[in-house]
Enzyme design. Structure first.
Site, PDB file in Angstrom:
ATOM      1  N   ASP A 168      50.035  59.377  18.195  1.00  0.00           N
ATOM      2  CA  ASP A 168      50.806  59.540  16.946  1.00  0.00           C
ATOM      3  C   ASP A 168      49.950  59.068  15.779  1.00  0.00           C
ATOM      4  O   ASP A 168      50.422  58.431  14.834  1.00  0.00           O
ATOM      5  CB  ASP A 168      52.113  58.736  17.029  1.00  0.00           C
ATOM      6  N   ASP A 185      51.460  51.153  15.687  1.00  0.00           N
ATOM      7  CA  ASP A 185      52.486  52.051  16.238  1.00  0.00           C
ATOM      8  C   ASP A 185      52.011  52.753  17.512  1.00  0.00           C
ATOM      9  O   ASP A 185      51.816  53.969  17.533  1.00  0.00           O
ATOM     10  CB  ASP A 185      52.898  53.078  15.164  1.00  0.00           C
TER      11      ASP A 185
HETATM   12  N1  LIG Z   1      51.763  44.649  12.605  1.00  0.00           N
HETATM   13  C1  LIG Z   1      52.030  45.114  11.387  1.00  0.00           C
HETATM   14  N2  LIG Z   1      51.492  44.526  10.295  1.00  0.00           N
HETATM   15  C2  LIG Z   1      51.763  44.988   9.056  1.00  0.00           C
HETATM   16  N3  LIG Z   1      52.568  46.027   8.796  1.00  0.00           N
HETATM   17  C3  LIG Z   1      53.152  46.642   9.832  1.00  0.00           C
HETATM   18  C4  LIG Z   1      52.912  46.223  11.181  1.00  0.00           C
HETATM   19  N4  LIG Z   1      53.615  47.007  12.010  1.00  0.00           N
HETATM   20  C5  LIG Z   1      54.273  47.879  11.218  1.00  0.00           C
HETATM   21  N5  LIG Z   1      54.000  47.671   9.920  1.00  0.00           N
HETATM   22  C6  LIG Z   1      54.532  48.427   8.769  1.00  0.00           C
HETATM   23  O1  LIG Z   1      55.738  49.072   9.141  1.00  0.00           O
HETATM   24  C7  LIG Z   1      55.579  50.487   9.154  1.00  0.00           C
HETATM   25  C8  LIG Z   1      56.321  51.084  10.345  1.00  0.00           C
HETATM   26  O2  LIG Z   1      55.793  50.587  11.554  1.00  0.00           O
HETATM   27  P1  LIG Z   1      55.572  51.522  12.815  1.00  0.00           P
HETATM   28  O3  LIG Z   1      54.693  52.652  12.448  1.00  0.00           O
HETATM   29  O4  LIG Z   1      55.153  50.650  13.947  1.00  0.00           O
HETATM   30  O5  LIG Z   1      57.056  51.999  13.052  1.00  0.00           O
HETATM   31  P2  LIG Z   1      57.729  53.439  13.080  1.00  0.00           P
HETATM   32  O6  LIG Z   1      56.834  54.486  12.547  1.00  0.00           O
HETATM   33  O7  LIG Z   1      59.087  53.311  12.547  1.00  0.00           O
HETATM   34  O8  LIG Z   1      57.799  53.527  14.614  1.00  0.00           O
HETATM   35  P3  LIG Z   1      58.266  54.681  15.535  1.00  0.00           P
HETATM   36  O9  LIG Z   1      57.422  55.881  15.163  1.00  0.00           O
HETATM   37  O10 LIG Z   1      57.948  54.107  16.862  1.00  0.00           O
HETATM   38  O11 LIG Z   1      59.723  54.858  15.234  1.00  0.00           O
HETATM   39  C9  LIG Z   1      54.083  50.698   9.198  1.00  0.00           C
HETATM   40  O12 LIG Z   1      53.699  51.935   8.666  1.00  0.00           O
HETATM   41  C10 LIG Z   1      53.559  49.534   8.405  1.00  0.00           C
HETATM   42  O13 LIG Z   1      53.652  49.788   7.017  1.00  0.00           O
HETATM   43 MG   LIG Z   2      54.791  54.688  12.445  1.00  0.00          MG
END
Ligand SMILES: Nc1ncnc2c1ncn2[C@@H]1O[C@H](COP(=O)(O)OP(=O)(O)OP(=O)(O)O)[C@@H](O)[C@H]1O
Ligand SMILES: [Mg+2]
Length: 226
Positions: A168, A185
């Site tokens: 992804d 992610d």
């Molecule tokens: N470890 C981290 N440190 C800093 N910012 C983070 C971190 N993890 C996530 N984020 C912030 O949160 C946002 C969303 O996180 P992530 O991409 O893991 O979730 P998501 O896209 O909602 O997940 P999924 O696609 O599994 O539903 C990221 O784009 C980033 O801006």
């Molecule tokens: Mg994400």
């Protein structure tokens, strides 16, 4: 600090009773103290910052148990050789999904910079916060795009060498941390030996290609991605 369950009452209308209990359990185990603010409200999960007893904040990623794209989740995880017999019960699938993200981060951290996973329980994952300041690549364009793209490609190769495909990868899931790419992610990341690994790998490459076309000469991008 309120030691009782009372401090979680403010989240009563935000999270399910089940997620509240898991959050409470994780905080009594001292993985974090309290949630601070929502960082991202996603399709499958909500991401929060949280305080700890130390100075550092951590990230708490809470997967939705309802209203998630369950069929897609199941389809993806069941293709992973590690999860061939994954349960088709909604909750169990989400739990396995979270466990897989944790495991993937453990593998990835051996070879590239990713948030260090701290713990997981049920539908919740706790990990290191990439801070100071780190933004999604979509909002923080690199100062030297060609160098940045080279580093992304190196990361993709290093992951492949330890048998992992991100699956992804995009300008949403790469942070720009002081001009270094940090992949995040890993919930969709799968083993290179999965039947869908090739398709995911090429999709990752195409996402990167499209994004860098906006920043660099197409020929340079194509040459680097050959
Ligand atoms: N470890 C981290 N440190 C800093 N910012 C983070 C971190 N993890 C996530 N984020 C912030 O949160 C946002 C969303 O996180 P992530 O991409 O893991 O979730 P998501 O896209 O909602 O997940 P999924 O696609 O599994 O539903 C990221 O784009 C980033 O801006
Ligand atoms: Mg994400």
């Amino acid at each position: 600090m309120l030691k009782s369950k009372d401090k979680w009452k403010v989240y009563k209308n935000v999270f399910s009773e089940f997620s509240m209990r898991t959050l409470f359990k994780l905080s009594t185990e001292e993985h974090f103290e309290e949630l601070l603010e929502p960082i991202f409200i996603g399709k499958e999960a909500n991401v929060f910052s949280a305080s700890t007893r130390e100075e550092d904040e951590v990230i708490v990623k809470i997967y939705r148990l309802e209203n998630c794209n369950f069929n897609k989740m199941y389809e993806y995880i069941a293709a992973d050789p590690r999860y061939l017999n994954v349960s088709k019960q909604r909750r169990q699938t989400v739990f396995s999904w979270v466990q897989r993200e944790y495991k993937n981060l453990m593998i990835a951290r051996e070879v590239i910079r990713v948030p260090t996973p701290i713990t997981f329980k049920n539908n919740i994952l706790v990990m290191e916060m990439i801070g100071g300041p780190a933004y999604m690549l979509k909002d923080a364009h690199p100062k030297a795009p060609e160098e940045f793209l080279k580093k992304i490609i190196e990361n993709v190769k290093k992951l492949k060498a330890v048998g992992l495909v991100h699956g992804d990868l995009s300008h949403f899931n790469i942070l720009n941390h002081n001009e270094e790419p940090v992949f995040i992610d890993f919930s969709q990341a799968t083993l290179t030996k999965s039947p869908n690994a090739k398709e995911l790998y090429y999709r990752d490459i195409e996402n990167i290609r499209k994004f860098f076309y906006k920043l660099l000469d197409k020929k340079i991008v194509d040459k680097l991605l050959e």
